[in-house]
Design an enzyme around this catalytic site. Structure first.
Site, short mmCIF file in Angstrom:
data_model
loop_
_atom_site.label_atom_id
_atom_site.label_comp_id
_atom_site.label_asym_id
_atom_site.label_seq_id
_atom_site.Cartn_x
_atom_site.Cartn_y
_atom_site.Cartn_z
N CYS A 145 10.93 -51.55 8.10
CA CYS A 145 12.20 -51.84 7.92
C CYS A 145 13.30 -51.16 8.81
O CYS A 145 13.35 -49.98 8.50
CB CYS A 145 12.55 -52.26 6.54
SG CYS A 145 14.49 -52.95 6.57
N CYS A 204 15.66 -49.78 5.56
CA CYS A 204 15.49 -49.16 4.61
C CYS A 204 14.08 -48.18 4.63
O CYS A 204 13.50 -47.79 3.88
CB CYS A 204 15.51 -50.10 3.36
SG CYS A 204 13.92 -51.16 3.13
N CYS A 238 13.17 -58.63 4.38
CA CYS A 238 12.57 -57.29 3.88
C CYS A 238 13.11 -57.51 2.27
O CYS A 238 14.09 -57.81 1.89
CB CYS A 238 13.27 -56.17 4.23
SG CYS A 238 12.97 -54.61 3.36
N CYS A 278 15.34 -54.22 0.80
CA CYS A 278 16.90 -54.46 1.23
C CYS A 278 17.66 -55.68 1.68
O CYS A 278 18.72 -55.75 1.92
CB CYS A 278 17.05 -53.29 2.09
SG CYS A 278 16.67 -53.75 3.82
N CYS A 304 7.16 -64.50 12.75
CA CYS A 304 7.88 -64.26 14.09
C CYS A 304 9.15 -63.29 13.65
O CYS A 304 9.99 -63.88 13.15
CB CYS A 304 8.31 -65.71 14.43
SG CYS A 304 9.12 -65.83 16.23
ZN LIG Z 1 14.44 -53.22 4.28
#
Ligand SMILES: [Zn+2]
Length: 153
Positions: free
Chosen positions: A66, A69, A115, A118, A138
């Protein structure tokens, strides 16, 4: 366990798996950490133009983390070329890495993926991926960074 479309729908109806940890920041704090494009995509649920993202055509070994984070989201081994212009995957790196939310914007019923650590917007998931899972995550390039140095983890 391999996730299927049935699992994804179950998550949108009954709730998502619990993440290992949570990272929460204010909009201002995220804005200071991210480029304008990363902020627009991840925190304002934007979509990058197809074929524009840096990670679309990269197939190096590593983990896709990510951008907000740094939590690992996808492994390069389950990336595939979907021809859509966005990085595409068939499974998350871990069952609880991703959060699934029913999305009815733009006159469509879709499943948004975020995610789970976060709440960064990543993209959408569709039930038209390759076998055996049949899933196609996607994902915007702007939502991820590729970590090719995963040996010492
Ligand atoms: Zn994240």
């Amino acid at each position: 366990m391999m996730l299927t479309w049935k699992n994804v729908i179950d998550y949108t109806v009954n709730g998502n798996p619990t993440p290992d940890k949570r990272v929460e920041k204010t909009e201002k704090e995220w804005q200071a950490l991210l480029t304008p494009e990363q902020f627009r995509v991840t925190r304002l649920k934007g979509t990058e133009a197809p074929h524009s993202g840096a990670l679309c055509t990269i197939y190096d070994e590593g983990q896709y983390n990510c951008i907000c984070c740094n939590t690992p989201l996808f492994d390069s081994s389950i990336k595939f070329s979907s021809g859509t212009g966005w990085p595409s995957f068939t499974q998350p790196i871990k069952e609880n890495a991703i959060k699934y939310i029913k999305d009815t914007t733009h006159g469509m019923i879709r499943v948004e993926v975020l995610c789970n650590t976060c709440d960064a917007h990543l993209g959408h998931i569709f039930p038209d991926g390759p076998e055996p899972s049949g899933l196609r995550y996607c994902i915007n390039s702007a939502s991820m960074q590729l970590n090719t140095d995963t040996n010492n983890e």
